[in-house]
Design a protein around this motif. Structure first.
Motif, PDB file in Angstrom:
ATOM      1  N   ASP A 137       0.829  -1.204   0.000  1.00 22.40           N
ATOM      2  CA  ASP A 137       0.000   0.000   0.000  1.00 22.40           C
ATOM      3  C   ASP A 137       0.866   1.257   0.000  1.00 22.40           C
ATOM      4  N   SER A 138       1.891   1.292   0.825  1.00 19.83           N
ATOM      5  CA  SER A 138       2.753   2.484   0.867  1.00 19.83           C
ATOM      6  C   SER A 138       3.559   2.629  -0.419  1.00 19.83           C
ATOM      7  N   VAL A 139       4.034   1.516  -0.988  1.00 18.66           N
ATOM      8  CA  VAL A 139       4.767   1.578  -2.246  1.00 18.66           C
ATOM      9  C   VAL A 139       3.844   2.058  -3.359  1.00 18.66           C
ATOM     10  N   TYR A 140       2.637   1.524  -3.413  1.00 18.33           N
ATOM     11  CA  TYR A 140       1.723   1.915  -4.469  1.00 18.33           C
ATOM     12  C   TYR A 140       1.278   3.368  -4.312  1.00 18.33           C
ATOM     13  N   TYR A 141       1.142   3.843  -3.085  1.00 21.21           N
ATOM     14  CA  TYR A 141       0.784   5.239  -2.883  1.00 21.21           C
ATOM     15  C   TYR A 141       1.842   6.148  -3.500  1.00 21.21           C
ATOM     16  N   ARG A 142       3.106   5.812  -3.295  1.00 22.54           N
ATOM     17  CA  ARG A 142       4.187   6.611  -3.880  1.00 22.54           C
ATOM     18  C   ARG A 142       4.164   6.540  -5.404  1.00 22.54           C
ATOM     19  N   ALA A 144       1.522   5.904  -7.329  1.00 28.49           N
ATOM     20  CA  ALA A 144       0.339   6.616  -7.814  1.00 28.49           C
ATOM     21  C   ALA A 144       0.563   8.128  -7.762  1.00 28.49           C
ATOM     22  N   HIS A 145       1.186   8.599  -6.704  1.00 27.68           N
ATOM     23  CA  HIS A 145       1.465  10.032  -6.594  1.00 27.68           C
ATOM     24  C   HIS A 145       2.448  10.477  -7.672  1.00 27.68           C
ATOM     25  N   LYS A 150       3.346  13.253 -12.899  1.00 25.47           N
ATOM     26  CA  LYS A 150       3.820  13.216 -14.283  1.00 25.47           C
ATOM     27  C   LYS A 150       2.699  13.476 -15.280  1.00 25.47           C
ATOM     28  N   GLU A 151       1.442  13.161 -14.910  1.00 24.76           N
ATOM     29  CA  GLU A 151       0.317  13.426 -15.807  1.00 24.76           C
ATOM     30  C   GLU A 151       0.027  14.919 -15.896  1.00 24.76           C
ATOM     31  N   ASN A 152       0.527  15.703 -14.954  1.00 27.39           N
ATOM     32  CA  ASN A 152       0.524  17.170 -15.025  1.00 27.39           C
ATOM     33  C   ASN A 152      -0.885  17.754 -15.181  1.00 27.39           C
ATOM     34  N   TYR A 153      -1.701  17.590 -14.155  1.00 25.53           N
ATOM     35  CA  TYR A 153      -3.055  18.140 -14.188  1.00 25.53           C
ATOM     36  C   TYR A 153      -3.032  19.618 -13.825  1.00 25.53           C
ATOM     37  N   ARG A 154      -3.859  20.399 -14.487  1.00 27.58           N
ATOM     38  CA  ARG A 154      -3.890  21.853 -14.303  1.00 27.58           C
ATOM     39  C   ARG A 154      -4.510  22.246 -12.972  1.00 27.58           C
ATOM     40  N   THR A 158      -8.810  18.230 -10.151  1.00 31.79           N
ATOM     41  CA  THR A 158      -8.597  17.166 -11.127  1.00 31.79           C
ATOM     42  C   THR A 158      -7.459  16.258 -10.685  1.00 31.79           C
ATOM     43  N   PHE A 159      -6.402  16.850 -10.168  1.00 29.34           N
ATOM     44  CA  PHE A 159      -5.273  16.079  -9.655  1.00 29.34           C
ATOM     45  C   PHE A 159      -5.738  15.123  -8.555  1.00 29.34           C
ATOM     46  N   GLN A 160      -6.499  15.651  -7.595  1.00 27.23           N
ATOM     47  CA  GLN A 160      -6.977  14.828  -6.485  1.00 27.23           C
ATOM     48  C   GLN A 160      -7.935  13.733  -6.959  1.00 27.23           C
ATOM     49  N   ASN A 161      -8.810  14.057  -7.895  1.00 30.50           N
ATOM     50  CA  ASN A 161      -9.763  13.053  -8.394  1.00 30.50           C
ATOM     51  C   ASN A 161      -9.048  11.886  -9.075  1.00 30.50           C
ATOM     52  N   HIS A 162      -8.040  12.187  -9.891  1.00 32.70           N
ATOM     53  CA  HIS A 162      -7.307  11.117 -10.567  1.00 32.70           C
ATOM     54  C   HIS A 162      -6.452  10.321  -9.587  1.00 32.70           C
TER      55      HIS A 162
END
Length: 176
Positions: A137-142, A144-145, A150-154, A158-162
Motif C-alpha cells: 500500500d505504501s509503495v503503491y501510494y508513492r 500513484a502520486h 507526471k500526468e501534469n493536471y492543471r 482534477t489532480f486529487q480526483n485522478h
C-alpha cells in the motif's frame, strides 16, 4: 384522422413533459448546488492552476495573462501508455502476492495440524499478509502520486480526483 389526432396529442404531451422535466431538473440542480456550496464556484478556465502544473507560458484567452499550458495529447499519451500499464502491473503484483499468501495459509495450516505445533502459529501467514498489504500500500501510494505528478493536471481538484481513482483501484484489491 383519429390516428393523426392521437399523434398530435402525444407530441404535445411529450413537449409539455420534456419542458416540465427539464425545468424540474434545473431546479433540483440549483437546490443541490446551494446545499453543497457550489452555486457560486468559478469556471475551470478562471481558476488558478496548481503550483506544480508545468508547461510553457502562453497568453490565456480568458484572462489575458501569461499562464502555463500543457497539451492534452501529451497528458493522455502518458496516462494511457505509462500510467495504465503501471497500474495494471501493480494490480497483477497485488493479486499474485495475495494468492501466494493464501496458498501459504492452507499449506501452513495443514503442517501445523500434522506436526502438533501450538495453535498460535496458525496466525503467522495472516500477520505476514497484513505486513505485506501495508508495504504494498505504501509503495503503491508513492507510485500513484508520482504517476499523477507526471500526468501534469492543471487544477488541484482534477489532480486529487485522478489520484483517488488510482488509489481506489489497487487499495480495494489489497483489502480483498
Amino acid at each position: 384522422a383519429s390516428e393523426d389526432l392521437c399523434f398530435v396529442v402525444f407530441a404535445l404531451f411529450n413537449v409539455l413533459w420534456a419542458t416540465l422535466y427539464l425545468e424540474s431538473w434545473k431546479r433540483t440542480c440549483a437546490e443541490h448546488a446551494y446545499r453543497w456550496g457550489t452555486l457560486d464556484s468559478q469556471s475551470e478556465l478562471l481558476s488558478e492552476p496548481r503550483p506544480l502544473f508545468l508547461g510553457p507560458l502562453q497568453k490565456s484567452e480568458v484572462t489575458g495573462r501569461l499562464e502555463p499550458t500543457y497539451p492534452a495529447w501529451k497528458q493522455n499519451l502518458f496516462r494511457y501508455c505509462v500510467s495504465l500499464p503501471v497500474i495494471a502491473f501493480c494490480l497483477l503484483i497485488v493479486f499474485m502476492v495475495m494468492f501466494l499468501i493464501f496458498e501459504l495459509q492452507t499449506w501452513w495450516d495443514k503442517k501445523i495440524k500434522q506436526l502438533d505445533y501450538p495453535f498460535w502459529l496458525t496466525f503467522v501467514p495472516k500477520v505476514l499478509l497484513a505486513l505485506v498489504i501495508n508495504v504494498l500500500d505504501s509503495v503503491y501510494y508513492r507510485i500513484a502520486h508520482w504517476l499523477n505528478d507526471k500526468e501534469n493536471y492543471r487544477l488541484e481538484e482534477t489532480f486529487q480526483n485522478h489520484l483517488i481513482i488510482k488509489l481506489v483501484l489497487v487499495c480495494t484489491k489489497v483489502v480483498l
